[in-house]
Design an enzyme around this catalytic site. Structure first.
Site, PDB file in Angstrom:
ATOM      1  N   GLU A 137     -84.934  45.555  67.370  1.00  0.00           N
ATOM      2  CA  GLU A 137     -84.949  46.011  68.461  1.00  0.00           C
ATOM      3  C   GLU A 137     -84.491  44.947  69.665  1.00  0.00           C
ATOM      4  O   GLU A 137     -84.693  43.780  69.361  1.00  0.00           O
ATOM      5  CB  GLU A 137     -86.598  46.300  68.640  1.00  0.00           C
ATOM      6  CG  GLU A 137     -87.074  47.263  67.684  1.00  0.00           C
ATOM      7  CD  GLU A 137     -86.589  48.618  68.218  1.00  0.00           C
ATOM      8  OE1 GLU A 137     -86.339  48.901  69.318  1.00  0.00           O
ATOM      9  OE2 GLU A 137     -86.316  49.391  67.157  1.00  0.00           O
ATOM     10  N   ARG A 141     -78.638  58.902  67.169  1.00  0.00           N
ATOM     11  CA  ARG A 141     -79.400  57.922  66.540  1.00  0.00           C
ATOM     12  C   ARG A 141     -78.981  57.970  64.959  1.00  0.00           C
ATOM     13  O   ARG A 141     -79.191  58.929  64.162  1.00  0.00           O
ATOM     14  CB  ARG A 141     -80.918  58.304  66.712  1.00  0.00           C
ATOM     15  CG  ARG A 141     -81.907  57.375  65.830  1.00  0.00           C
ATOM     16  CD  ARG A 141     -82.058  56.166  66.004  1.00  0.00           C
ATOM     17  NE  ARG A 141     -83.196  55.350  65.883  1.00  0.00           N
ATOM     18  CZ  ARG A 141     -83.354  54.934  64.552  1.00  0.00           C
ATOM     19  NH1 ARG A 141     -82.500  54.874  63.385  1.00  0.00           N
ATOM     20  NH2 ARG A 141     -84.331  54.181  64.235  1.00  0.00           N
ATOM     21  N   ARG A 187     -82.432  62.690  70.763  1.00  0.00           N
ATOM     22  CA  ARG A 187     -81.157  61.992  70.178  1.00  0.00           C
ATOM     23  C   ARG A 187     -80.902  62.714  68.714  1.00  0.00           C
ATOM     24  O   ARG A 187     -81.743  63.282  68.108  1.00  0.00           O
ATOM     25  CB  ARG A 187     -81.272  60.646  69.919  1.00  0.00           C
ATOM     26  CG  ARG A 187     -81.492  59.553  70.864  1.00  0.00           C
ATOM     27  CD  ARG A 187     -81.822  58.213  70.586  1.00  0.00           C
ATOM     28  NE  ARG A 187     -82.835  58.132  69.890  1.00  0.00           N
ATOM     29  CZ  ARG A 187     -83.499  56.834  69.424  1.00  0.00           C
ATOM     30  NH1 ARG A 187     -82.926  55.806  69.794  1.00  0.00           N
ATOM     31  NH2 ARG A 187     -84.520  56.969  68.817  1.00  0.00           N
TER      32      ARG A 187
END
Length: 172
Positions: free
Chosen positions: A59, A51, A100
């Site tokens: 999104e 990330r 992540r």
């Protein structure tokens, strides 16, 4: 076809093994771009989900029925153009809530996280930055992109931050 052994390890083992190594930049090949702020990378037999720290890109919908946030596909395409199938340097700052690796991604001496903001494809992440990470340059770049009305900022008053869009469009 050559088979690769994928290591699947628990988050606690990952943080013990990998995060200290990623505090100094480590080279990985970007194999997939999920969206405008998440990539999947490989280094030998290790596959990691990264990330991009300090940014928040528009999104995607959860499935084909859900609408995407404006500029989500554009952000993904820009990130693909910048890093897909390239060897990048990853400097880790810990794990996020989805396990992540939070990281700054560099390619050819360019901070890709910062570049996504400069191109108007992401905003500065509004939460607290991880220890050791400064978002000062990111805030300056966002201000310049916003004033230039590029990318997400071209929406003017209709712009909705990704975190707000998620809350509005993903309530169940």
């Amino acid at each position: 076809m050559r088979q690769y052994l994928k290591l699947f390890i628990t988050p606690s083992i990952l943080s013990i093994l990998l995060i200290p190594a990623l505090s100094a930049a480590e080279a990985f090949t970007v194999r997939h771009v999920d969206d405008g702020d998440t990539i999947i990378c490989e280094n030998r037999d290790i596959t990691i989900r990264v990330r991009l720290v300090g940014i928040n890109a528009p999104e995607k919908g959860r499935n084909k029925k859900d609408a995407d946030q404006p500029f989500s596909q554009e952000a993904k395409l820009v990130l693909e153009k910048l890093v897909l199938n390239k060897v990048v340097d990853i400097k880790g700052y810990g794990l996020d809530d989805y396990n992540r690796i939070l990281a700054v991604v560099n390619y050819a001496g360019k901070n890709i996280n910062l570049e996504m903001i400069r191109q108007g494809m992401a905003e500065v992440y509004k939460g607290s930055p991880p220890s050791g990470f400064s978002n000062d340059l990111y805030r300056k770049a966002e201000k310049e992109a916003r004033e230039s009305l590029i990318g997400i900022w071209s929406q003017g008053d209709k712009y909705v931050s990704p975190s707000q869009w998620r809350r509005t469009n993903r309530e169940n």
